[in-house]
Design a protein around this motif. Sequence first.
Motif, PDB file in Angstrom:
ATOM      1  N   VAL A 129      90.816 -42.219 -51.004  1.00 19.10           N
ATOM      2  CA  VAL A 129      89.697 -42.902 -50.361  1.00 19.10           C
ATOM      3  C   VAL A 129      88.696 -41.831 -49.941  1.00 19.10           C
ATOM      4  O   VAL A 129      89.074 -40.834 -49.329  1.00 19.10           O
ATOM      5  CB  VAL A 129      90.177 -43.694 -49.124  1.00 19.10           C
ATOM      6  CG1 VAL A 129      89.024 -44.398 -48.458  1.00 19.10           C
ATOM      7  CG2 VAL A 129      91.271 -44.671 -49.508  1.00 19.10           C
ATOM      8  N   THR A 130      87.419 -42.032 -50.282  1.00 16.58           N
ATOM      9  CA  THR A 130      86.394 -41.057 -49.916  1.00 16.58           C
ATOM     10  C   THR A 130      85.144 -41.766 -49.406  1.00 16.58           C
ATOM     11  O   THR A 130      84.880 -42.914 -49.756  1.00 16.58           O
ATOM     12  CB  THR A 130      85.991 -40.159 -51.103  1.00 16.58           C
ATOM     13  OG1 THR A 130      85.465 -40.979 -52.145  1.00 16.58           O
ATOM     14  CG2 THR A 130      87.168 -39.362 -51.632  1.00 16.58           C
ATOM     15  N   ALA A 131      84.414 -41.060 -48.580  1.00 15.81           N
ATOM     16  CA  ALA A 131      83.132 -41.554 -48.080  1.00 15.81           C
ATOM     17  C   ALA A 131      82.330 -40.344 -47.640  1.00 15.81           C
ATOM     18  O   ALA A 131      82.879 -39.280 -47.366  1.00 15.81           O
ATOM     19  CB  ALA A 131      83.323 -42.512 -46.920  1.00 15.81           C
ATOM     20  N   GLU A 132      81.028 -40.501 -47.593  1.00 11.96           N
ATOM     21  CA  GLU A 132      80.174 -39.424 -47.114  1.00 11.96           C
ATOM     22  C   GLU A 132      79.313 -39.973 -45.990  1.00 11.96           C
ATOM     23  O   GLU A 132      78.760 -41.062 -46.095  1.00 11.96           O
ATOM     24  CB  GLU A 132      79.293 -38.877 -48.234  1.00 11.96           C
ATOM     25  CG  GLU A 132      78.585 -37.593 -47.836  1.00 11.96           C
ATOM     26  CD  GLU A 132      77.992 -36.883 -49.018  1.00 11.96           C
ATOM     27  OE1 GLU A 132      76.745 -36.780 -49.053  1.00 11.96           O
ATOM     28  OE2 GLU A 132      78.740 -36.411 -49.882  1.00 11.96           O
ATOM     29  N   VAL A 133      79.230 -39.192 -44.893  1.00 10.90           N
ATOM     30  CA  VAL A 133      78.389 -39.583 -43.761  1.00 10.90           C
ATOM     31  C   VAL A 133      77.370 -38.500 -43.528  1.00 10.90           C
ATOM     32  O   VAL A 133      77.611 -37.319 -43.780  1.00 10.90           O
ATOM     33  CB  VAL A 133      79.205 -39.841 -42.471  1.00 10.90           C
ATOM     34  CG1 VAL A 133      80.132 -41.023 -42.636  1.00 10.90           C
ATOM     35  CG2 VAL A 133      79.981 -38.616 -42.063  1.00 10.90           C
ATOM     36  N   GLN A 134      76.204 -38.905 -43.071  1.00 10.25           N
ATOM     37  CA  GLN A 134      75.149 -37.959 -42.749  1.00 10.25           C
ATOM     38  C   GLN A 134      75.158 -37.746 -41.231  1.00 10.25           C
ATOM     39  O   GLN A 134      74.957 -38.697 -40.482  1.00 10.25           O
ATOM     40  CB  GLN A 134      73.781 -38.480 -43.191  1.00 10.25           C
ATOM     41  CG  GLN A 134      72.614 -37.627 -42.762  1.00 10.25           C
ATOM     42  CD  GLN A 134      72.622 -36.242 -43.413  1.00 10.25           C
ATOM     43  OE1 GLN A 134      72.807 -36.117 -44.626  1.00 10.25           O
ATOM     44  NE2 GLN A 134      72.419 -35.216 -42.630  1.00 10.25           N
ATOM     45  N   VAL A 135      75.402 -36.524 -40.805  1.00 14.02           N
ATOM     46  CA  VAL A 135      75.392 -36.215 -39.374  1.00 14.02           C
ATOM     47  C   VAL A 135      73.984 -35.778 -39.002  1.00 14.02           C
ATOM     48  O   VAL A 135      73.378 -34.941 -39.662  1.00 14.02           O
ATOM     49  CB  VAL A 135      76.404 -35.094 -39.056  1.00 14.02           C
ATOM     50  CG1 VAL A 135      76.295 -34.683 -37.592  1.00 14.02           C
ATOM     51  CG2 VAL A 135      77.814 -35.547 -39.393  1.00 14.02           C
ATOM     52  N   GLU A 136      73.452 -36.390 -37.946  1.00 13.90           N
ATOM     53  CA  GLU A 136      72.134 -36.038 -37.442  1.00 13.90           C
ATOM     54  C   GLU A 136      72.266 -35.619 -35.994  1.00 13.90           C
ATOM     55  O   GLU A 136      73.091 -36.164 -35.263  1.00 13.90           O
ATOM     56  CB  GLU A 136      71.182 -37.228 -37.573  1.00 13.90           C
ATOM     57  CG  GLU A 136      70.960 -37.632 -39.018  1.00 13.90           C
ATOM     58  CD  GLU A 136      70.034 -38.818 -39.163  1.00 13.90           C
ATOM     59  OE1 GLU A 136      69.463 -39.260 -38.149  1.00 13.90           O
ATOM     60  OE2 GLU A 136      69.892 -39.300 -40.293  1.00 13.90           O
TER      61      GLU A 136
END
Length: 89
Positions: free
Chosen positions: A77-84
């Motif tokens: 399982v994979t996902a990408e999140v953008q940290v701001e």
Amino acid sequence: PKESAGIVWGKPQYPEPQTVREWYAKDPLSVFVTDSVITVPFTVDKSAPAKPISLAGVLLAQVCDHEQCYPPTNVKVTAEVQVETGAKK
């Protein structure tokens, strides 16, 4: 879930399983039905860099039908999140 810099994982949350009886099983089976959702909450630590972070994990799943249970398998399982950083107005 796999460790990821700046991510603090919570405890996985599973849906309520259903109990079924199948002819090949001595005891009732606790199962998740099609389209069940398992969530894993997480928080982003203040030290996390402001950039995309790849999240990954492995789900151990075993499929059963009315004839048999098949060998367990690992599902990536994979996902990408953008940290701001900073507050948005």
